[in-house]
Design an enzyme around this catalytic site. Structure first.
Site, PDB file in Angstrom:
ATOM      1  N   SER A 191       0.857  -1.067  -0.011  1.00 40.20           N
ATOM      2  CA  SER A 191      -0.124   0.106   0.138  1.00 40.20           C
ATOM      3  C   SER A 191       0.928   1.431   0.003  1.00 40.20           C
ATOM      4  O   SER A 191       2.280   1.095  -0.114  1.00 40.20           O
ATOM      5  CB  SER A 191      -1.043  -0.053   1.330  1.00 40.20           C
ATOM      6  OG  SER A 191      -0.135   0.104   2.428  1.00 40.20           O
ATOM      7  N   LYS A 192       0.322   2.354  -0.060  1.00 43.41           N
ATOM      8  CA  LYS A 192       1.035   3.688  -0.075  1.00 43.41           C
ATOM      9  C   LYS A 192       1.930   3.794   1.195  1.00 43.41           C
ATOM     10  O   LYS A 192       2.944   4.560   1.229  1.00 43.41           O
ATOM     11  CB  LYS A 192      -0.039   5.030  -0.085  1.00 43.41           C
ATOM     12  CG  LYS A 192      -0.932   4.885  -1.169  1.00 43.41           C
ATOM     13  CD  LYS A 192      -1.872   6.199  -1.016  1.00 43.41           C
ATOM     14  CE  LYS A 192      -2.700   6.210  -2.378  1.00 43.41           C
ATOM     15  NZ  LYS A 192      -3.522   7.363  -2.251  1.00 43.41           N
ATOM     16  N   ARG A 193       1.762   3.056   2.340  1.00 46.99           N
ATOM     17  CA  ARG A 193       2.708   2.997   3.306  1.00 46.99           C
ATOM     18  C   ARG A 193       4.164   2.656   3.161  1.00 46.99           C
ATOM     19  O   ARG A 193       4.765   2.930   3.828  1.00 46.99           O
ATOM     20  CB  ARG A 193       2.198   2.696   4.750  1.00 46.99           C
ATOM     21  CG  ARG A 193       1.818   1.071   4.491  1.00 46.99           C
ATOM     22  CD  ARG A 193       1.431   0.627   6.018  1.00 46.99           C
ATOM     23  NE  ARG A 193       1.345  -0.851   5.775  1.00 46.99           N
ATOM     24  CZ  ARG A 193       0.182  -1.493   5.620  1.00 46.99           C
ATOM     25  NH1 ARG A 193      -0.934  -0.572   4.987  1.00 46.99           N
ATOM     26  NH2 ARG A 193       0.237  -2.660   5.570  1.00 46.99           N
ATOM     27  N   HIS A 194       4.003   1.959   2.036  1.00 44.85           N
ATOM     28  CA  HIS A 194       5.303   1.146   1.508  1.00 44.85           C
ATOM     29  C   HIS A 194       6.142   2.106   0.583  1.00 44.85           C
ATOM     30  O   HIS A 194       7.036   1.664   0.223  1.00 44.85           O
ATOM     31  CB  HIS A 194       5.009  -0.205   1.180  1.00 44.85           C
ATOM     32  CG  HIS A 194       4.430  -1.269   2.011  1.00 44.85           C
ATOM     33  ND1 HIS A 194       3.145  -1.612   2.241  1.00 44.85           N
ATOM     34  CD2 HIS A 194       5.113  -1.852   3.190  1.00 44.85           C
ATOM     35  CE1 HIS A 194       2.924  -2.224   3.096  1.00 44.85           C
ATOM     36  NE2 HIS A 194       3.857  -2.566   3.787  1.00 44.85           N
ATOM     37  N   GLY A 195       5.660   3.151   0.468  1.00 45.26           N
ATOM     38  CA  GLY A 195       6.405   4.098  -0.459  1.00 45.26           C
ATOM     39  C   GLY A 195       5.596   4.481  -1.746  1.00 45.26           C
ATOM     40  O   GLY A 195       4.378   3.973  -1.683  1.00 45.26           O
TER      41      GLY A 195
END
Length: 466
Positions: free
Chosen positions: A241-245
């Protein structure tokens, strides 16, 4: 051309991210391998979250990846009348029914039974009771009448047989109280109407497949083949997801990854070619890709592996092609010099670069004098005798008639020998003086390329600062 027909069906509620791109890759390569076609369907029934800008971004990202679809894209939002027609048909043949249960009633049942399975409250109500509620203007949903016993199964091209007991599937809603059709109905209707023979999608849709099969069976339609692809996880083993970059395809493009590099990585992240080969061009992927060799286990996104693959593809691109691609991202890059000079810079840096942007960032000292230098490297390489060594080398090369690699190296080694030090005692400080960084191309190639005027100026500046 074969009868193989598949589709890619993104929802324009956000940008096309890496997981979507991985699914798209498998869809297109499976079709290419089979000599078939790919249709594009935009699943935009969520009117609040669907945006035209996301549609444009999805189309642009797919085109950039080299995934060209057949025919015009199909928009679900334009097919409302068709979905209503199917709901009416299912009601008419009694494979669906109207449910007047209120949200309050359903919540009470859920609390009492500790399950969200619908208990069939309106499954067997009389026509007169249903009609009286309709006459009273009460709102209702439409539910599919699912089998009460047995099981629903299908042969998945990746996971083999998947079987679900029918008691685990309730009479699910196919039309909401506002008349809007529900996902599992519209997908089945669209796939049938489009003539889809192979449904290839993420494994998060496995639980939807039995419901869609029930829709097919209620309408006496032939089933397509199904293949569900393993998910892509982040390093923490959670869904990417977005939290992984940066996971959006557009972001990878803006960071300077080449489309063939990203495709190569998407292939390896979920597919095993059966050999040790890791580098593939698009033609090789089309020839060797096989859905049957897709891994069943979820893959973990590895940016180091992506960068390694990206650097390898960049290494074998022509200098002119790299120049054009960098300028598509940074239009003014290298415009202060001739293209001949810039392509010589590219030739030195492409073997050391991960992406187009990385190459451009490394190239700064080829165009402008460094304003600072790597402090850690300076502390390591700057010694008490560095100024004297630099000054001697500076005087020697200032008088060179031939500014070439051989002459520059010969001069440096002579200075080092005369001073009784290793050549590295001069090479590293000179590199820092010229580039501000501790690593890069061969020092003497770099000096020849920078030219005498630049080198003399930069070394003199450093000597004066010491």
């Amino acid at each position: 051309m074969s009868d193989f027909l598949t589709r890619f069906a993104p929802s324009p509620t956000g940008r096309l991210h890496l997981g979507h791109a991985a699914s798209a890759f498998h869809v297109w390569k499976a079709a290419e391998r089979a000599g078939g076609r790919v249709l594009l369907r935009i699943e935009d029934t969520d009117r609040e979250r669907s945006k035209r800008e996301y549609v444009e971004q999805i189309l642009d990202s797919l085109s950039w990846l080299g995934m060209d679809w057949d025919d015009e894209p199909i928009f679900q939002s334009s097919r409302s009348d068709r979905y209503s027609e199917i709901v009416e048909r299912l009601l008419a043949n009694r494979n669906a029914y109207r449910c007047f249960a209120t949200e309050k009633e359903l919540n009470k049942i859920r609390e009492e039974t500790k399950t969200y399975l619908y208990p069939g409250l309106w499954r067997d109500r009389s026509e007169s009771e249903v009609q009286s509620r309709m006459d009273a203007g009460e709102s209702f949903t439409v539910r599919l009448r699912t089998p009460l016993s047995g099981s629903t199964s299908f042969i998945d091209q990746i996971y083999n047989k998947i079987e679900t007991p029918n008691k685990e599937i309730d009479d699910f809603v196919i039309a909401r109280s506002d008349g809007g059709p529900v996902y599992n109905l519209v997908v089945a209707v669209d796939d049938h109407d489009m003539g889809i023979t192979h449904v290839i999608r993420g494994e998060d849709h496995v639980s939807n497949t039995p419901k869609q099969i029930m829709v097919y069976q209620a309408l006496n339609w032939n089933l397509p083949s199904f293949a569900h692809l393993p998910m892509i996880l982040g390093p923490d083993q959670k869904r990417l997801s977005k939290r992984h970059g940066a996971t959006g395809v557009q972001a990878f493009r803006e960071q300077g990854y080449l489309p063939e590099a990203l495709n190569n990585y998407l292939a390896l992240i979920g597919w095993n070619p059966g050999t040790d080969q890791e580098m593939f061009n698009m033609e090789q992927l089309a020839e060797t890709f096989d859905l049957g060799k897709v891994n069943k286990k979820s893959a973990v996104f590895d940016d180091k592996k992506l960068n390694w693959i990206s650097g390898h593809h960049l290494m074998f691109r022509s200098n002119k092609d790299i120049l054009d691609n960098v300028r598509s991202l940074i239009p003014e890059w290298g415009k202060t010099e001739s293209d001949v000079y810039v392509m010589k810079v590219i030739d030195q840096l492409k073997v050391r670069s991960k992406t187009l942007i990385h190459l451009a960032e490394q190239s700064k000292y080829f165009f402008t004098d460094p304003e600072s230098c790597d402090e850690e490297a300076r502390m390591r390489f700057w010694k008490d005798n560095t100024r004297e060594l630099l000054n001697t080398y500076f005087k020697d090369i200032s008088e060179l008639d031939d500014w070439d690699q051989s002459s520059l190296e010969s001069s440096l080694r002579t200075v080092a020998d005369d001073a009784g030090v290793g050549a590295g005692k001069i090479i590293h400080p000179v590199r820092l003086a010229l580039s501000g960084v501790a690593h890069g191309p061969s020092l003497f190639i770099m000096m020849e390329l920078l030219g005498k005027e630049r080198c003399i100026r930069r070394i003199r500046t450093v000597i004066n600062l010491l």
